[in-house]
Design a protein around this motif. Structure first.
Motif, PDB file in Angstrom:
ATOM      1  N   HIS A  32      44.725  40.303  41.179  1.00 48.62           N
ATOM      2  CA  HIS A  32      43.736  40.551  42.223  1.00 48.62           C
ATOM      3  C   HIS A  32      42.361  40.636  41.586  1.00 48.62           C
ATOM      4  N   CYS A  33      41.339  40.380  42.365  1.00 47.84           N
ATOM      5  CA  CYS A  33      39.959  40.518  41.915  1.00 47.84           C
ATOM      6  C   CYS A  33      39.336  41.642  42.723  1.00 47.84           C
ATOM      7  N   LYS A  50      37.523  41.743  46.049  1.00 53.95           N
ATOM      8  CA  LYS A  50      36.162  41.223  46.148  1.00 53.95           C
ATOM      9  C   LYS A  50      36.095  39.873  45.443  1.00 53.95           C
ATOM     10  N   GLU A  51      35.594  38.876  46.132  1.00 54.96           N
ATOM     11  CA  GLU A  51      35.414  37.565  45.533  1.00 54.96           C
ATOM     12  C   GLU A  51      34.476  37.690  44.341  1.00 54.96           C
ATOM     13  N   GLY A  52      34.883  37.112  43.211  1.00 51.17           N
ATOM     14  CA  GLY A  52      34.063  37.166  42.013  1.00 51.17           C
ATOM     15  C   GLY A  52      34.151  38.488  41.264  1.00 51.17           C
ATOM     16  N   GLY A  53      35.076  39.361  41.662  1.00 50.94           N
ATOM     17  CA  GLY A  53      35.220  40.660  41.013  1.00 50.94           C
ATOM     18  C   GLY A  53      35.979  40.573  39.699  1.00 50.94           C
ATOM     19  N   ALA A  88      40.383  32.539  31.731  1.00 50.82           N
ATOM     20  CA  ALA A  88      41.157  32.827  32.929  1.00 50.82           C
ATOM     21  C   ALA A  88      40.472  32.216  34.140  1.00 50.82           C
ATOM     22  N   GLU A  89      41.259  31.917  35.164  1.00 48.14           N
ATOM     23  CA  GLU A  89      40.686  31.371  36.393  1.00 48.14           C
ATOM     24  C   GLU A  89      39.736  32.387  36.993  1.00 48.14           C
ATOM     25  N   PRO A  90      38.566  31.925  37.476  1.00 50.20           N
ATOM     26  CA  PRO A  90      37.646  32.869  38.112  1.00 50.20           C
ATOM     27  C   PRO A  90      38.224  33.316  39.452  1.00 50.20           C
TER      28      PRO A  90
END
Length: 92
Positions: A32-33, A50-53, A88-90
């Protein structure tokens, strides 16, 4: 330090806010982010998607949450990965 973890991988917990978890081997359940943790309200867990977290993993130990940066991969005969890990994948 970033690693290409995937669900089902085993990892060693290098750091945690709950000291007994440090040094344990865990199975990664889901990635999870999350956004920054706000500790002002003790009743608020403060961890929200949160997107981009920052990356966190839900792990096998009582479905605990561990920051990705606090995990070391265990592969094969449980030796630390020697080659440089790919990015790692963003979080999207």
């Amino acid at each position: 330090m970033s690693h290409q973890f995937k669900p089902g991988d085993l990892a060693l917990v290098l750091n945690h806010t709950f000291p007994p978890v440090i040094g344990t081997c865990v199975e990664l359940i889901s990635r999870h982010c999350v956004g920054p943790v706000d500790r002002r309200d003790p009743m608020d867990p403060g961890v929200y998607e949160k997107e981009g977290g920052e990356v966190v993993w839900v792990v096998s130990e009582d479905k605990a949450i561990v920051w990705g940066k606090w995990l070391m991969p265990l592969r094969g005969d449980f030796a630390p990965e020697q080659q440089k890990a790919k990015e790692a994948e963003p979080c999207a």
